[in-house]
Design an enzyme around this catalytic site. Structure first.
Site, mmCIF file in Angstrom:
data_model
loop_
_atom_site.group_PDB
_atom_site.id
_atom_site.type_symbol
_atom_site.label_atom_id
_atom_site.label_comp_id
_atom_site.label_asym_id
_atom_site.label_seq_id
_atom_site.Cartn_x
_atom_site.Cartn_y
_atom_site.Cartn_z
ATOM 1 N N LYS A 119 24.772 78.718 29.909
ATOM 2 C CA LYS A 119 23.850 78.784 31.051
ATOM 3 C C LYS A 119 24.510 78.153 32.254
ATOM 4 O O LYS A 119 25.362 77.267 32.109
ATOM 5 C CB LYS A 119 22.556 78.025 30.731
HETATM 6 N N1 GLU Z 1 18.317 84.483 32.044
HETATM 7 C C1 GLU Z 1 17.843 85.297 30.981
HETATM 8 C C2 GLU Z 1 17.402 84.435 29.807
HETATM 9 O O1 GLU Z 1 17.074 83.288 29.971
HETATM 10 C C3 GLU Z 1 18.808 86.408 30.596
HETATM 11 C C4 GLU Z 1 20.153 85.969 30.158
HETATM 12 C C5 GLU Z 1 21.142 87.110 29.975
HETATM 13 O O2 GLU Z 1 20.789 88.265 30.130
HETATM 14 O O3 GLU Z 1 22.277 86.799 29.662
HETATM 15 O O4 GLU Z 1 17.309 84.904 28.704
#
Ligand code: GLU
Length: 429
Positions: A119
């Site tokens: 993240k």
């Molecule tokens: N931000 C989204 C989540 O928390 C998507 C992450 C992604 O597609 O890699 O799942």
């Protein structure tokens, strides 16, 4: 055998306030008894593999220089490259990004997509900056983390306050830095740059899909069901629209400006078509104003927190009168609140299943980028639906088998998959 540092906290954390990472640690504690022999590896889950903190200096439109703090955390990459969004928000902290990266590890494993968890985040209030300033922030951030990302290393995506345009800047910056265009370096891109059909709606669609399953299991008829949604963005907005299209009444919604209530059901499609993020939901005439306390205490069938973490806590959990909670956001419920909700018989479909539709279609996008062969939207939605239903049903089966909540069940399946991969790979060097 106890290693000397087995239970020490990593030195970069404030032991008095672990923040969202503390919530994640408690969730892991709850799953540990169910891991059998793999339990010997559980400490791996309590430490991110890699943390990068970067300074993001940017020239503002008025000629001054501003500095923002950015992070990319790679929590676990035993099952595949890191995957997870990048968030722009004034309250981003390292603890938050660490927790979000760990929830990505669990989420990818829970729905069985072959990614690890990562993240990113920048502590910035994007509403205070122009598009040009945000472009410079994005490009500098990606340059700073370029050594640890890549299509087979770690793949960013949209999260709170980032979107397809931000992904386009990221893709371009990475291409200019490396000298070649690898479209699979980010997902959630615009369609014309290798994005996938259905990606924008995927998270909201996934929330809706598991909601249909859970409502059926609970004997709730969606026709006329009362739905309450926190969040008007990509997740809450789309989920609200799909529930309404299925015959449900969205009686209340909330965004960063406040809450609105309409007993006859908010016309979600109309609301979203004119929704302006800056002015917010309270400047529309879609419903009457409601206090935050009243919002959480509304009697409803389905409650969807689809904004930020830490929303359902010891303070408001007892007032909640929903039958099912579907976590569109990451980490909206604290462990104490989980216990209160479960003692009240409220079913919580945890974030790591409920909002996994986004990363599932991100996976489809990444696969399409590697083959340069693009799928039709119907096929994408059909495959997404199948994966979400399977994830929900297998989690429900594990919950029944061990008599635990859906969250603990999802963690049991996911952590088992992660630690199996961990053990098979072994420690090297
Ligand atoms: N931000 C989204 C989540 O928390 C998507 C992450 C992604 O597609 O890699 O799942």
């Amino acid at each position: 055998m106890n290693q000397p540092n087995q239970h020490e906290l990593p030195s970069y954390l404030n032991p008095d306030d672990l923040g969202p990472w503390g919530i994640y640690l408690e969730q892991v504690e709850r799953v540990a008894p169910y891991l059998g022999k793999l339990g010997k590896w559980v400490e791996t889950l309590k430490r991110p593999k890699r943390i990068l903190t970067v300074d993001v200096p940017v020239e503002l439109d008025n000629g001054t220089i501003a500095h923002f703090e950015g992070y990319r955390v790679q929590h676990n990459m035993a099952r595949g490259p890191g995957k997870g969004g990048v968030r722009y928000h004034q309250s981003v902290t390292l603890s938050e990004v660490m927790a979000l990266s760990a929830w990505m590890s669990v989420k990818c494993a829970a729905v069985n997509v072959p990614f690890g968890g990562a993240k990113g985040g920048i502590r910035i209030n994007p509403r205070n900056y122009s598009q040009n300033e945000l472009e410079r922030v994005t490009r500098r951030y990606i340059t700073e983390i370029s050594m640890i990302i890549g299509p087979d290393k770690d793949i960013p995506a949209p999260d709170v306050n980032t979107n397809a345009q931000v992904m386009a800047w990221m893709l371009d910056t990475y291409a200019m830095t490396t000298g070649h265009l690898a479209t699979g370096v980010v997902t959630g891109k615009p369609i014309s740059l290798g994005g996938s059909l259905g990606r924008v709606e995927a998270t909201g669609r996934g929330v809706f899909t598991v909601g249909v399953e859970a409502a059926r299991d609970a004997g709730i008829d969606l026709e006329g069901a009362r739905v309450v949604v926190q969040g008007c963005g990509n997740v809450g907005g789309i989920a609200a629209k799909l529930f309404q299209e299925a015959g449900a009444k969205v009686i209340a919604m909330q965004d960063h400006t406040g809450s609105i209530y309409n007993e006859n059901g908010i016309d979600v499609a109309t609301l979203l078509s004119s929704y302006n993020q800056k002015e917010g939901i309270t400047s529309t005439n879609a419903g009457d104003a409601l206090s935050n306390e009243e919002f959480w205490a509304l009697e409803c069938d389905i409650l969807i927190p689809a904004a930020l973490e830490n929303q359902i806590t010891q303070k408001n959990a007892d007032s909640i009168r929903a039958k099912i909670i579907i976590e569109g956001a990451n980490g909206p419920t604290t462990p104490e609140a989980d216990d209160i909700l479960s003692s009240k018989g409220i079913t919580v479909i945890p974030d790591v299943i409920a909002n996994a539709g986004g990363v599932t279609v991100s996976y489809f996008e990444w696969v399409q980028n590697f083959s340069s062969y693009f799928w039709e939207e119907d096929l994408i939605n059909e495959r997404l639906g199948r994966m979400m239903r399977e994830a929900y049903q297998s989690t429900a089966a594990v919950a029944k088998q061990h008599n635990v909540t859906l969250r603990t069940a999802a963690f049991i399946s996911a952590c088992t998959r992660i630690l199996e991969a961990r053990e098979l790979r072994g420690l090297y060097p």
